[in-house]
Scaffold this active site. Structure first.
Site, mmCIF file in Angstrom:
data_model
loop_
_atom_site.group_PDB
_atom_site.id
_atom_site.type_symbol
_atom_site.label_atom_id
_atom_site.label_comp_id
_atom_site.label_asym_id
_atom_site.label_seq_id
_atom_site.Cartn_x
_atom_site.Cartn_y
_atom_site.Cartn_z
ATOM 1 N N VAL A 52 0.834 -1.203 0.000
ATOM 2 C CA VAL A 52 0.000 0.000 0.000
ATOM 3 C C VAL A 52 0.866 1.250 0.000
ATOM 4 C CG1 VAL A 52 -1.721 1.332 1.277
ATOM 5 C CG2 VAL A 52 -1.897 -1.152 1.173
ATOM 6 N N ASP A 71 10.418 3.349 6.641
ATOM 7 C CA ASP A 71 10.069 1.998 7.064
ATOM 8 C C ASP A 71 11.093 1.532 8.085
ATOM 9 O OD1 ASP A 71 8.139 -0.338 5.533
ATOM 10 O OD2 ASP A 71 9.659 -1.053 6.929
ATOM 11 N N THR A 121 -2.526 -4.210 9.223
ATOM 12 C CA THR A 121 -3.482 -4.420 10.311
ATOM 13 C C THR A 121 -4.040 -5.836 10.180
ATOM 14 O OG1 THR A 121 -5.118 -3.276 8.931
ATOM 15 C CG2 THR A 121 -4.161 -2.033 10.754
ATOM 16 N N THR A 156 -6.350 -0.443 7.047
ATOM 17 C CA THR A 156 -7.712 -0.917 7.257
ATOM 18 C C THR A 156 -7.975 -1.087 8.747
ATOM 19 O OG1 THR A 156 -7.737 -2.073 5.152
ATOM 20 C CG2 THR A 156 -9.332 -2.785 6.812
ATOM 21 N N CYS A 296 -7.428 -8.576 2.458
ATOM 22 C CA CYS A 296 -8.622 -7.741 2.612
ATOM 23 C C CYS A 296 -9.877 -8.576 2.865
ATOM 24 C CB CYS A 296 -8.815 -6.860 1.374
ATOM 25 S SG CYS A 296 -7.533 -5.627 1.133
ATOM 26 N N ARG A 367 1.332 -14.215 0.758
ATOM 27 C CA ARG A 367 0.858 -13.940 2.112
ATOM 28 C C ARG A 367 -0.655 -14.141 2.169
ATOM 29 N NH1 ARG A 367 2.539 -7.987 3.004
ATOM 30 N NH2 ARG A 367 1.582 -7.937 0.945
#
Length: 466
Positions: A52, A71, A121, A156, A296, A367
């Protein structure tokens, strides 16, 4: 409507005010909106350079902003500094395109006019939202935050997270007050990895913020990089909720057709044929059965259900949909076992080649791939499983799946092929040649129905699909 700014000792008085897109007026007590040209003179820091954050950082840099990409992963930052695309969704050239720098030095966050947080998240082992990365990022950002900065969360979350988790962490670490000394907005990410037609510029951006001036300012910022436009949500909570609702809706629709496929399979009725027939009605929605992986759809419903339960309402339908979709890997394994039995194979002596290991077609992201769950279920019957994926990194797959992975596709000495992720190149397989290489009585389990059943039978396969 105005937003006040308090006179605090922490205010960065030496900051060039004409660089602030949302800046203090001459009196220093109200905020005035700045035009797009001035906005492009702002510095933007993106915290979290994953699937993202990195496209977001590159998108702003390509639109003439100065961008700081931050990061905590040193290896990721080192590769980005070398000009390597760590996601595979952009290009090495894009990584260094524009005024963009990559760093693990948190002090550089303090140079930004806007800080956009895009950290993972996930859910924990009990399917509860895990907000540790948001809290950690907020603490880091807060410790470097200067007055006048706008912080936007893109991760999210469930409704209320920005207000109840992000803002308190920012305030505690910065000793500044949200809405007075710094400003906060929320904009859920909507980009689809591996989909050039639905990247940052091509999907409408939803934005929510504390006040109307902040909302308009953040919306203007995103409008400068999102060609599809920006939807101004009526509140931060609405913006937070819309993302989890979008994916919960998809999860439920897929759960319906997955449950339908399980029911029709017992009736010996072809699910794909039923869906094609039903799809001739003008208002029928086209969803197909399959594994539900990724970051998601299998995750966001838990965020919504968790928040709903906190307020005393247990969303039974949402949880039921999750249960159905989580059961699909076992069902796929069961189909494979039935196919092997139909081929008169002894399970513990059988070898299955799994084609496609990533969570979706034509991307290499493994993932949250549910293919791993299918592999685990097959191994419970002592079936020998091997894999191949033209996109996924073989070493990463071996570590994540504990699975031997072919570097060059070979069907020799296998009893069955399980087409799990329908990468486009698999559609070009010559079924007759594959069947000949497999040997006597081969099985083909084609999860999403890439091949026609008659063609598979004509090639000599025992064929199964959802």
């Amino acid at each position: 409507m105005t937003t006040t700014i308090s006179d605090t000792e922490n205010r960065a008085d030496d900051r060039e005010r004409d660089r602030l897109p949302l800046r203090a007026s001459d009196e220093g007590t109200t905020l005035e909106h700045v035009d797009d040209q001035s906005a492009r003179e702002a510095t933007i820091c993106v915290v979290g350079l994953g699937y993202v954050g990195l496209p977001l950082a590159v998108g702003f840099a390509q639109s003439d902003y100065r961008v700081i990409g931050y990061d905590i992963d040193e290896s990721t930052v080192e590769r980005l500094q070398e000009g390597v695309d760590t996601t595979g969704d952009l290009s090495d050239e894009a990584i260094q395109d524009g005024d963009i720098s990559y760093t693990t030095d948190a002090t550089e966050i303090g140079e930004a006019d806007y800080v956009i947080i895009a950290v993972p998240t996930p859910i924990d082992d009990d399917d509860r939202p895990d907000l540790r990365f948001v809290e950690s990022a907020a603490t880091t950002v807060g410790s470097k935050l200067t007055a006048g900065t706008t912080v936007v969360l893109e991760s999210t979350v469930y409704p209320g997270t920005t207000q109840d988790v992000l803002i308190p962490a920012l305030e505690e670490a910065s000793d500044l007050t949200a809405g007075e000394d710094f400003f906060v907005g929320y904009s859920p990410e909507r980009a689809t990895p591996g989909d050039d037609e639905h990247g940052l510029a091509h999907v409408v951006k939803v934005v929510g913020a504390q006040t109307e001036p902040v909302l308009e300012d953040v919306a203007t910022l995103y409008e400068s990089v999102v060609d599809a436009g920006v939807h101004r949500a009526t509140s931060i909570e609405v913006a937070e909720a819309c993302k989890v609702v979008e994916n919960t809706q998809r999860d439920l629709n897929i759960a319906f057709v997955n449950e339908l496929s399980m029911a029709l399979e017992r009736m010996d009725v072809d699910t794909q044929a039923v869906l094609e027939a039903a799809g001739t009605k003008w208002n029928f929605h086209d969803y197909r059965p399959g594994l539900v992986g990724g970051h998601c759809i299998p995750v966001d419903p838990y965020f919504l259900a968790h928040r709903s339960a906190q307020d005393g309402y247990e969303p039974e339908l949402i949880r039921a949909g999750r249960d159905v979709n989580e059961s699909v890997p076992d069902h796929v394994a069961d189909l494979t076992i039935k196919a092997l039995n139909q081929c008169h194979k002894t399970l513990r002596e059988s070898r299955v080649l799994v084609l496609g290991l990533s969570y979706k077609a034509d991307v290499g992201d493994i993932r949250s791939s549910k293919v791993a769950n299918v592999v685990d279920s097959l191994r419970e019957y002592d079936i020998d499983v091997e894999g191949f994926d033209p996109f996924a990194d073989a070493d990463a797959v071996q570590d994540a799946f504990d699975l031997e992975v072919q570097e060059t596709l070979s069907f020799d000495d296998f009893d069955a092929v399980l087409l799990a992720t329908p990468h486009a190149e698999f559609e070009r397989l010559d079924l007759e040649a594959v069947a000949a290489e497999l040997g006597e009585n081969p099985a083909l389990v084609d999860i999403t129905g890439t091949f026609e059943e008659d063609a598979a039978h004509d090639a000599g396969f025992v064929y199964r699909r959802l």
